[in-house]
Design an enzyme around this catalytic site. Sequence first.
Site, PDB file in Angstrom:
ATOM      1  NE  ARG A   1      45.307  57.879  21.295  1.00 45.39           N
ATOM      2  CZ  ARG A   1      45.132  58.888  20.424  1.00 45.39           C
ATOM      3  NH1 ARG A   1      44.228  59.830  20.638  1.00 45.39           N
ATOM      4  NH2 ARG A   1      45.875  58.948  19.333  1.00 45.39           N
ATOM      5  CG  ASP A   5      38.185  53.958  44.811  1.00 46.42           C
ATOM      6  OD1 ASP A   5      37.387  53.050  44.482  1.00 46.42           O
ATOM      7  OD2 ASP A   5      39.424  53.813  44.788  1.00 46.42           O
ATOM      8  CE  LYS A  11      41.369  45.604  42.446  1.00 48.44           C
ATOM      9  NZ  LYS A  11      41.573  46.869  43.138  1.00 48.44           N
ATOM     10  CE1 TYR A  20      44.585  48.908  45.733  1.00 50.70           C
ATOM     11  CE2 TYR A  20      45.259  50.674  44.264  1.00 50.70           C
ATOM     12  CZ  TYR A  20      45.214  49.329  44.580  1.00 50.70           C
ATOM     13  OH  TYR A  20      45.803  48.420  43.742  1.00 50.70           O
TER      14      TYR A  20
HETATM   15  C1  LIG Z   1      42.433  47.985  42.958  1.00 49.22           C
HETATM   16  C2  LIG Z   1      41.987  49.310  43.424  1.00 49.22           C
HETATM   17  C3  LIG Z   1      42.343  50.483  42.733  1.00 49.22           C
HETATM   18  C4  LIG Z   1      43.260  50.475  41.539  1.00 49.22           C
HETATM   19  O1  LIG Z   1      42.667  49.857  40.430  1.00 49.22           O
HETATM   20  P1  LIG Z   1      43.497  49.043  39.317  1.00 49.22           P
HETATM   21  O2  LIG Z   1      42.413  48.505  38.445  1.00 49.22           O
HETATM   22  O3  LIG Z   1      44.294  47.993  40.024  1.00 49.22           O
HETATM   23  O4  LIG Z   1      44.380  50.030  38.627  1.00 49.22           O
HETATM   24  C5  LIG Z   1      41.840  51.694  43.207  1.00 49.22           C
HETATM   25  N1  LIG Z   1      41.047  51.754  44.305  1.00 49.22           N
HETATM   26  C6  LIG Z   1      40.700  50.642  44.994  1.00 49.22           C
HETATM   27  C7  LIG Z   1      39.824  50.776  46.189  1.00 49.22           C
HETATM   28  C8  LIG Z   1      41.153  49.393  44.584  1.00 49.22           C
HETATM   29  O5  LIG Z   1      40.802  48.306  45.287  1.00 49.22           O
END
Ligand SMILES: *Cc1c(COP(=O)(O)O)cnc(C)c1O
Length: 391
Positions: free
Chosen positions: A58, A182, A207, A110
Amino acid sequence: MFAYQNKMSSKDLKFNSKTIHGGQHPDKAYGAVMPPIYQTSTYAQSTPGGHMGFEYSRSANPTRTALENSLASIENGQYGLAFASGLSAIDAVIKLLNPGDEVVSTNDLYGGSYRLFKQIFEKYGITFHFIGMQSLETIASHINDKTKLIWVETPTNPMMNVIDIVGVSKLAKEHNLLLAVDNTFATPYLQRPLDLGADIVMHSATKYLGGHSDVVVGALVVNDKDLADKLYFIQNASGAVCGPMDSFLTLRGIKTLHVRMQRHCENGKVIAEYLAKNPKIEKVYWPGFETHPNHDIAKSQMDDFGGMISFVPKGSSYEDAIKIVENLKIFTLAESLGGVESLAGHPASMTHASIPKEEREKSGVVDALIRLSVGIEDADDLISDLEQAIG
Ligand SMILES: *Cc1c(COP(=O)(O)O)cnc(C)c1O
C-alpha cells in the site's frame, strides 16, 4: 526515501522518448527491461526496518513506482502518484481540504467528479461552486476567503468547452489557491497543465494513458515537494492505490501514447470535418474548428485537438439518436473513451441520464447529442460506418 520520486534525468528527453524511457530503468534484480509485475503485498526485512526501500505494497510497490515515475516524466512533474481509479485520485485531492473550505469548479464537469463533490464531500462541510469557466471574471467573482482550490477540466465532456489554464492559474496564484486540472481528455501529448501554471494534474488513466480499455487507474502529478508529501500521506492513509498488474498495463499503454494520440488526432480531424460538411448534421463540437468559441485558447494551450467529438444530427429526437448509435457497427456503443477502438455514446441516456433534462440542455446536452471517442482504426472505415448509421 521517497519511492515515488522521479530520479531519472529524463528532463532533457523529448515527449516521444519520455513515454518510453521517462523515469524508467532496467530492473535491479535481473536486468528485466520491462518492469516485473511485483505481485506481492510485503517484502522480507533482514532486521526490523532493514528493507530495500519497499516494506508494504500500500505504501509502495516497485511496479507502481515505475508507473509513478513515468507519469511524473510525461507530465513534466517531479512526483507522480498512481491510484485505483481516476475518482480515487480526485478523492485524494479533495482530502487536502478541511470543513468550511470552498472549491470553484466547472458546470460542465465529468459526472463522476460532480457526484463525488456533491454527494460525498459536501456532507463533510466542503462547498463546491459549479460555474461557467469560460470567463475569468465569473471565476474571480466566486472566489472568497474560504476558497482553497480551483478544479478545472478541459476540454470538457461532452461539450468540448476549453478553459484558459494560464488565465485561471494567474487567478489562483493571486488568491493563493491550488489549481488542479483534469487532463484526461487532452493527455500530456496535447497539453501539459503543470507547465501552464497548474499545481496538480489529474488523470483517469483508464482512458488515453492506458489506451486499451483494459484497466481502471487514476493519477496525480505535482512539482511541489510539500504537496507531494501531503498527497502521498493521503494515498497511503486512505489506501486507494493502483495494483501491480494495473500499473504494468498502464505503463505498457503509456509507451505508445504518442503514436496513438497522433492517430487519434488525425482521425478526429477527418471525422469532425466529415460531420461538419454532412447536410444531415446540425452541429459538431470539436475544439479544432476555427468557429469553436474557445478555438484560440485551444490553439494556444494544446498541440493538436484530439479525437473526442460530439455532434447533433439534424431534426433528430432522443429516439433517433439512440437508433443511430445502435446502428453503428465499428464504433462500439459504450461508456468510457480513449481506447484504440472507436466508441460512441448517447449522453442524454447514458453519462448524463441522472441530470434533469432542463439542467443538461442548459449546457448543450440535448436529447439528440452523440459523443464519439474516435479510435485509431482506418478513417475511411469509420466514415463509412457513420454514413450507414446516420442514413
Ligand atoms: C473517466 C473520467 C474520470 C473518472 O475516472 P475513473 O478512472 O473512471 O475513476 C474523471 N474525469 C474524466 C474527464 C473522465 O473521463
